[in-house]
Design an enzyme around this catalytic site. Sequence first.
Site, PDB file in Angstrom:
ATOM      1  N   ARG A 228       0.842  -1.186   0.000  1.00 18.36           N
ATOM      2  CA  ARG A 228       0.000   0.000   0.000  1.00 18.36           C
ATOM      3  C   ARG A 228       0.881   1.242   0.000  1.00 18.36           C
ATOM      4  O   ARG A 228       1.937   1.286   0.631  1.00 18.36           O
ATOM      5  CB  ARG A 228      -0.944   0.015   1.213  1.00 18.36           C
ATOM      6  N   GLU A 257      -3.801   7.638  -6.039  1.00 21.36           N
ATOM      7  CA  GLU A 257      -3.823   6.929  -7.321  1.00 21.36           C
ATOM      8  C   GLU A 257      -5.017   7.384  -8.146  1.00 21.36           C
ATOM      9  O   GLU A 257      -6.096   7.608  -7.597  1.00 21.36           O
ATOM     10  CB  GLU A 257      -3.880   5.415  -7.089  1.00 21.36           C
ATOM     11  N   HIS A 276      -0.173  -0.011 -10.223  1.00 24.42           N
ATOM     12  CA  HIS A 276      -0.908  -0.862  -9.275  1.00 24.42           C
ATOM     13  C   HIS A 276      -1.468  -2.110  -9.967  1.00 24.42           C
ATOM     14  O   HIS A 276      -2.675  -2.376  -9.927  1.00 24.42           O
ATOM     15  CB  HIS A 276      -2.035  -0.079  -8.606  1.00 24.42           C
TER      16      HIS A 276
END
Length: 316
Positions: A228, A257, A276
């Site tokens: 994370r 993000e 990601h």
Amino acid sequence: MNIVSSIMPPEELSQEVVRDFPEGEFLFFDGIEAAGESFFSAEVFITYGEDLTEEHINKTTKLKWIMVMSAGMDEMPLKSCKEKGILITNARGIHKIPMAEFALGTMLGHVKQKALLMENEKARVWNRNLPIEELHGKTLLIIGVGAIGGEIARLAKCFGMKVARVNRNGRENPWTDGIYPVSGLTQILPEADFIVSILPSTPETKHLLKEEHFIAMKDSAVFMNIGRGDLVEEKVLLSALEKKQLSHAYLDVFENEPLPEGHPFWSMENVTVTPHLSSRTKNYLPRSFEIFKHNLHTYIKNNKDYMNVVDLERGY
């Protein structure tokens, strides 16, 4: 038994689960907005965990179990679910194969100078004097072992790496050579050639890595974050990279993000940005539905054999 999903799976998966559980009334939607009022009739709800709000939970009267088809609980209204006594299970563990392969592939690419080789190929440069290295003999530090970290450790040992781990629970893992508490990070960091974090986002892990940890790293160390983005404040990481306190950072997750277009990470030579996707695989939903089906059998039988029950206090 009404089972509502805000995930629209491939037809073969939805047909399979409907066939296997005739006692369920399944409704599949593409998002919770599409589900509309159907959500409030659900006894069981299937979600990626990013669409539920406290308002949804507070208004529901029939919901007993939520199956989150991901591992992250960052956006789940856990407090409201706890107050309502709603069971939450997730798909923890399904990411271990793609994420372990991603981590090992990234480390291999680093020591074999994959990025520079690709640049040279495009420029038609024949250079056999690149500093090619091996993973063999390198020390890997995994922060947050679990299923994903355990698989990374297993693969790393196949390459002859030394593997250390940091976690809170002290669980044994046959693929690691040493176990350190979080308080022992600065003790092991100076020995690590690669540092890989797979930590979830919790109050305990937020901004866990501080300036002192990057100061403790070798200037040749490689940091990889596939857990994370809030593990470290961006200004702390930026400062460490600018000061060359580590060699390179491979970042798949970020505090915000998507990463903004003008963010410094995009242009830094010692940073590699990926969007990601370390957990992405075509096997994602099939594996998630296997966990769901196991838990639905358990729910119907009213026994306690659930997989991946989420601790609503800890958030994982």
